[in-house]
Design a protein around this motif. Structure first.
Motif, PDB file in Angstrom:
ATOM      1  N   GLN A  25      41.628  50.579  37.424  1.00 29.74           N
ATOM      2  CA  GLN A  25      41.540  50.309  35.989  1.00 29.74           C
ATOM      3  C   GLN A  25      41.648  51.588  35.171  1.00 29.74           C
ATOM      4  O   GLN A  25      41.929  51.544  33.982  1.00 29.74           O
ATOM      5  N   ASP A  26      41.497  52.730  35.833  1.00 24.79           N
ATOM      6  CA  ASP A  26      41.649  54.006  35.136  1.00 24.79           C
ATOM      7  C   ASP A  26      43.101  54.257  34.713  1.00 24.79           C
ATOM      8  O   ASP A  26      43.373  55.154  33.927  1.00 24.79           O
ATOM      9  N   ARG A  27      44.024  53.442  35.181  1.00 24.75           N
ATOM     10  CA  ARG A  27      45.425  53.574  34.771  1.00 24.75           C
ATOM     11  C   ARG A  27      45.685  53.013  33.380  1.00 24.75           C
ATOM     12  O   ARG A  27      46.783  53.180  32.854  1.00 24.75           O
ATOM     13  N   LEU A  28      44.709  52.388  32.777  1.00 23.48           N
ATOM     14  CA  LEU A  28      44.912  51.790  31.457  1.00 23.48           C
ATOM     15  C   LEU A  28      45.411  52.812  30.449  1.00 23.48           C
ATOM     16  O   LEU A  28      46.388  52.554  29.733  1.00 23.48           O
ATOM     17  N   SER A  29      44.789  53.982  30.398  1.00 18.96           N
ATOM     18  CA  SER A  29      45.215  54.986  29.418  1.00 18.96           C
ATOM     19  C   SER A  29      46.640  55.454  29.694  1.00 18.96           C
ATOM     20  O   SER A  29      47.430  55.664  28.765  1.00 18.96           O
ATOM     21  N   ILE A  30      47.010  55.572  30.961  1.00 20.40           N
ATOM     22  CA  ILE A  30      48.378  55.974  31.314  1.00 20.40           C
ATOM     23  C   ILE A  30      49.366  54.892  30.902  1.00 20.40           C
ATOM     24  O   ILE A  30      50.414  55.178  30.323  1.00 20.40           O
ATOM     25  N   GLU A  33      54.979  48.167  27.043  1.00 17.61           N
ATOM     26  CA  GLU A  33      54.552  47.780  25.705  1.00 17.61           C
ATOM     27  C   GLU A  33      53.429  46.753  25.849  1.00 17.61           C
ATOM     28  O   GLU A  33      53.607  45.731  26.520  1.00 17.61           O
ATOM     29  N   LEU A  34      52.278  47.034  25.245  1.00 15.79           N
ATOM     30  CA  LEU A  34      51.153  46.109  25.329  1.00 15.79           C
ATOM     31  C   LEU A  34      51.522  44.818  24.615  1.00 15.79           C
ATOM     32  O   LEU A  34      51.867  44.806  23.440  1.00 15.79           O
ATOM     33  N   GLU A  35      51.485  43.731  25.357  1.00 19.13           N
ATOM     34  CA  GLU A  35      51.858  42.426  24.816  1.00 19.13           C
ATOM     35  C   GLU A  35      50.636  41.658  24.332  1.00 19.13           C
ATOM     36  O   GLU A  35      50.662  41.059  23.274  1.00 19.13           O
ATOM     37  N   SER A  36      49.566  41.677  25.133  1.00 20.25           N
ATOM     38  CA  SER A  36      48.344  40.980  24.722  1.00 20.25           C
ATOM     39  C   SER A  36      47.170  41.431  25.584  1.00 20.25           C
ATOM     40  O   SER A  36      47.347  42.013  26.652  1.00 20.25           O
ATOM     41  N   VAL A  37      45.987  41.133  25.073  1.00 18.31           N
ATOM     42  CA  VAL A  37      44.751  41.378  25.811  1.00 18.31           C
ATOM     43  C   VAL A  37      44.002  40.049  25.852  1.00 18.31           C
ATOM     44  O   VAL A  37      43.750  39.440  24.815  1.00 18.31           O
ATOM     45  N   VAL A  38      43.697  39.608  27.056  1.00 22.55           N
ATOM     46  CA  VAL A  38      42.986  38.344  27.241  1.00 22.55           C
ATOM     47  C   VAL A  38      41.553  38.682  27.638  1.00 22.55           C
ATOM     48  O   VAL A  38      41.327  39.351  28.649  1.00 22.55           O
ATOM     49  N   ASN A  39      40.610  38.239  26.830  1.00 25.73           N
ATOM     50  CA  ASN A  39      39.200  38.481  27.127  1.00 25.73           C
ATOM     51  C   ASN A  39      38.694  37.386  28.054  1.00 25.73           C
ATOM     52  O   ASN A  39      38.787  36.208  27.736  1.00 25.73           O
ATOM     53  N   LEU A  40      38.196  37.808  29.196  1.00 22.19           N
ATOM     54  CA  LEU A  40      37.629  36.898  30.180  1.00 22.19           C
ATOM     55  C   LEU A  40      36.176  37.293  30.406  1.00 22.19           C
ATOM     56  O   LEU A  40      35.723  38.309  29.884  1.00 22.19           O
ATOM     57  N   LYS A  41      35.459  36.514  31.169  1.00 26.07           N
ATOM     58  CA  LYS A  41      34.057  36.829  31.418  1.00 26.07           C
ATOM     59  C   LYS A  41      33.936  38.158  32.172  1.00 26.07           C
ATOM     60  O   LYS A  41      34.441  38.288  33.283  1.00 26.07           O
ATOM     61  N   ASN A  42      33.309  39.132  31.555  1.00 24.39           N
ATOM     62  CA  ASN A  42      33.036  40.457  32.128  1.00 24.39           C
ATOM     63  C   ASN A  42      34.282  41.287  32.433  1.00 24.39           C
ATOM     64  O   ASN A  42      34.223  42.229  33.220  1.00 24.39           O
ATOM     65  N   LYS A  43      35.412  40.914  31.826  1.00 20.92           N
ATOM     66  CA  LYS A  43      36.645  41.664  32.087  1.00 20.92           C
ATOM     67  C   LYS A  43      37.670  41.371  31.006  1.00 20.92           C
ATOM     68  O   LYS A  43      37.575  40.373  30.293  1.00 20.92           O
ATOM     69  N   ASP A  44      38.636  42.274  30.878  1.00 17.34           N
ATOM     70  CA  ASP A  44      39.769  42.092  29.975  1.00 17.34           C
ATOM     71  C   ASP A  44      41.045  42.213  30.794  1.00 17.34           C
ATOM     72  O   ASP A  44      41.169  43.112  31.631  1.00 17.34           O
ATOM     73  N   LEU A 103      46.838  44.381  34.050  1.00 18.95           N
ATOM     74  CA  LEU A 103      45.804  45.298  34.521  1.00 18.95           C
ATOM     75  C   LEU A 103      44.460  44.723  34.091  1.00 18.95           C
ATOM     76  O   LEU A 103      44.236  44.483  32.901  1.00 18.95           O
ATOM     77  N   ILE A 104      43.594  44.488  35.059  1.00 19.35           N
ATOM     78  CA  ILE A 104      42.284  43.910  34.772  1.00 19.35           C
ATOM     79  C   ILE A 104      41.265  45.038  34.706  1.00 19.35           C
ATOM     80  O   ILE A 104      41.153  45.849  35.623  1.00 19.35           O
ATOM     81  N   VAL A 105      40.540  45.083  33.586  1.00 18.16           N
ATOM     82  CA  VAL A 105      39.561  46.137  33.333  1.00 18.16           C
ATOM     83  C   VAL A 105      38.187  45.494  33.182  1.00 18.16           C
ATOM     84  O   VAL A 105      38.013  44.576  32.375  1.00 18.16           O
ATOM     85  N   SER A 106      37.240  45.969  33.944  1.00 20.11           N
ATOM     86  CA  SER A 106      35.879  45.454  33.884  1.00 20.11           C
ATOM     87  C   SER A 106      35.206  45.881  32.576  1.00 20.11           C
ATOM     88  O   SER A 106      35.382  47.011  32.125  1.00 20.11           O
ATOM     89  N   THR A 107      34.446  44.987  31.995  1.00 20.54           N
ATOM     90  CA  THR A 107      33.650  45.337  30.821  1.00 20.54           C
ATOM     91  C   THR A 107      32.210  45.657  31.217  1.00 20.54           C
ATOM     92  O   THR A 107      31.397  45.980  30.365  1.00 20.54           O
ATOM     93  N   VAL A 108      31.925  45.571  32.512  1.00 17.37           N
ATOM     94  CA  VAL A 108      30.620  45.954  33.045  1.00 17.37           C
ATOM     95  C   VAL A 108      30.767  47.377  33.562  1.00 17.37           C
ATOM     96  O   VAL A 108      31.438  47.630  34.562  1.00 17.37           O
ATOM     97  N   GLU A 109      30.177  48.310  32.855  1.00 18.25           N
ATOM     98  CA  GLU A 109      30.408  49.733  33.103  1.00 18.25           C
ATOM     99  C   GLU A 109      30.137  50.160  34.541  1.00 18.25           C
ATOM    100  O   GLU A 109      30.887  50.944  35.123  1.00 18.25           O
ATOM    101  N   GLU A 110      29.091  49.637  35.140  1.00 15.63           N
ATOM    102  CA  GLU A 110      28.745  50.076  36.493  1.00 15.63           C
ATOM    103  C   GLU A 110      29.495  49.307  37.583  1.00 15.63           C
ATOM    104  O   GLU A 110      29.282  49.541  38.768  1.00 15.63           O
ATOM    105  N   LYS A 111      30.408  48.409  37.199  1.00 15.55           N
ATOM    106  CA  LYS A 111      31.194  47.636  38.172  1.00 15.55           C
ATOM    107  C   LYS A 111      32.687  47.711  37.839  1.00 15.55           C
ATOM    108  O   LYS A 111      33.312  46.716  37.493  1.00 15.55           O
TER     109      LYS A 111
END
Length: 115
Positions: free
Chosen positions: A83-88, A96-107, A70-78
């Protein structure tokens, strides 16, 4: 994977060749190695669509999917679609959360499926 607008790029990286290599234009017969172009029927990448999380679970079970992203934007207005499914997903017993990869303007959140 949700559709951040460049979801086909992920499929290219994974070698998912279910798309016609001549989708944009047909190559001339004289083009070298044209006969080597392949299109496979086996899907190895799936996208999240606008249906419920229950549909996601059914798709995961039907195709024996082992991991989802699941790709989640780190830019609030974009925000990216779905991505709202993250909490679900974070609260789901079957993920089970395996890892979080930080990418440019997104996780990129990678979950292991536990069914």
């Amino acid at each position: 994977l949700n559709d951040p607008g460049w979801d086909i790029l992920v499929e290219v990286y994974r070698g998912d060749n279910r798309y016609n290599p001549e989708w944009k234009w047909e190559l001339a017969e004289w083009v070298p190695r044209k006969k080597n172009l392949k299109m496979f029927e086996k899907y190895t990448s799936f996208d999240i669509y606008g249906k419920s999380v229950r549909y996601d679970l059914r798709t995961i079970e039907n195709f024996d999917i082992e991991r989802i992203g699941l790709i989640v934007s780190t830019v609030e207005e974009k925000p990216f679609p779905y991505q709202d499914r993250l909490s679900i997903y974070m609260e789901s017993q079957w993920l089970e959360l395996e890892s979080v990869v930080n990418l440019k303007n997104k996780d990129l959140y990678i979950f292991k499926v536990n069914i």
